[in-house]
Scaffold this active site. Structure first.
Site, mmCIF file in Angstrom:
data_model
loop_
_atom_site.group_PDB
_atom_site.id
_atom_site.type_symbol
_atom_site.label_atom_id
_atom_site.label_comp_id
_atom_site.label_asym_id
_atom_site.label_seq_id
_atom_site.Cartn_x
_atom_site.Cartn_y
_atom_site.Cartn_z
ATOM 1 N N LYS A 1 0.199 8.310 2.863
ATOM 2 C CA LYS A 1 0.900 9.566 2.572
ATOM 3 C C LYS A 1 -0.044 10.759 2.447
ATOM 4 C CE LYS A 1 4.610 6.927 0.481
ATOM 5 N NZ LYS A 1 4.054 5.669 1.025
ATOM 6 N N VAL B 1 1.617 -2.123 0.492
ATOM 7 C CA VAL B 1 1.018 -3.411 0.148
ATOM 8 C C VAL B 1 2.115 -4.406 -0.215
ATOM 9 C CG1 VAL B 1 -0.574 -4.633 -1.373
ATOM 10 C CG2 VAL B 1 -1.069 -2.281 -0.674
#
Length: 327
Positions: free
Chosen positions: A130, A171
């Site tokens: 991001k 993740v």
């Protein structure tokens, strides 16, 4: 022999998902002499102490990266730092921008200053997809943090401390994963909420993230931004892997959320090298003696690393196998 052998390492935000996985790996390897966990939550620290049976190599500091004096005390005698502490919820950041700036930006600068003052040798800071071409406040604060760490090599040039950054995607198995929530809904026979069925994301396992961070710490010279070559997933494929045959319904993209993620922007392509299973984005200016890796292959001008145009994808079957191993 690893540079970590016999060393003292501090992990900021060390009670999170990645922090605990790093602790497990570092203790199991037997390399470290002392492993210091610096975080704010005493209950989580207690849980981690119990998880690792009060291993004598573990030390715990209650503290906030907003407090530079506390950081300096915790960093006494530390060789290496893994900076994982951050505020991370995208939608929460839009309602609490000053808090995210105070932690992700000002707190990162505190880690930099305290590391230099304490004679730390190497610091690896954790970034996020991001932070590349950010459209939300969280991503913007992480981009600033990335630049702070890379540029700090300039004014640390006369000191021993060097800084690098690792950037990766979602993740699998982390505390913020959507997988447990979807499992619970599917168990009750409910439809799975999907923000947008076209959505794609980069995907990395917790163990892969741990190894990537430790490899960066081992190989860095200072100034690198490392990005792993990892597969993408379609959000609908992930839902099917978690709950085969479950109904899905779209709820719309949340404020500040992207349809597809990016880890390297086109404007960064002129500074990007391919190094085997990872990319390396070189610093804008390397005035501290930075040398371009001789084994790196320059990417094409205008190259961008997007989750929807990636050349690696996980199938539903591969995702299902990964989800089952998480159980």
């Amino acid at each position: 022999m690893s540079i970590l052998t016999g060393s003292s390492i501090l992990i900021t935000g060390g009670t999170g998902s990645l922090g605990k996985a790093l602790i497990a790996e570092l203790l199991a390897s037997g390399d470290v002499r002392r492993l210091v966990i610096f975080s704010r939550d005493e209950l989580k620290q207690l849980e981690v102490r119990r998880m690792f049976n009060d291993d004598s190599r573990l030390r715990f500091f209650i503290g906030d990266i907003r407090d530079k004096d506390r950081l300096r005390r915790a960093l006494h005698g530390i060789d290496y730092v893994i900076h994982a502490a951050a505020l991370k919820q995208v939608d929460t950041a839009e309602y609490n921008p000053s808090e995210y700036v105070a932690t992700n930006v000002e707190g990162s600068q505190n880690v930099i200053d305290a590391s230099i003052d304490s004679g730390v040798k190497r610091v690896v800071a954790l970034s996020t997809d991001k932070a590349s071409s950010p459209i939300n406040l969280y991503g913007a604060t992480k981009l600033v943090a990335d630049r702070l760490f890379i540029s700090s090599n300039h004014y640390a040039a006369g000191y021993d401390t060097r800084f690098s950054v690792v950037r990766y995607g979602n993740v699998m198995g982390s505390r913020g994963s959507i997988v447990p929530a979807w499992r619970a809904l599917a168990a009750r026979g409910e439809s799975l909420p999907i923000t947008d069925k076209r959505m794609t994301r980069f995907w990395i396992t917790l163990q892969q993230a741990v190894q990537f961070v430790l490899d960066a710490l081992d190989n860095m010279t200072g100034g690198e931004l490392y990005v792993p070559r990892i597969p993408s997933v379609r959000i609908t494929d992930l839902a099917e892997a978690v709950a085969p045959g479950a109904a899905m319904h779209e709820i719309g993209i949340r404020p500040g959320e992207k349809l597809h993620e990016e880890m390297i922007a086109p404007d960064d392509s002129r500074r990007t090298l391919l190094l085997g299973s990872r990319y390396l984005v070189m610093p804008h200016i390397g005035g501290w003696g930075y040398e371009t890796p001789s084994d790196g292959i320059p990417v094409e001008d205008g190259f961008a690393y997007h989750s929807n145009t990636n050349d690696q994808w996980l199938s539903v079957e591969e995702l299902r196998d990964m989800v089952q191993r998480m159980s």
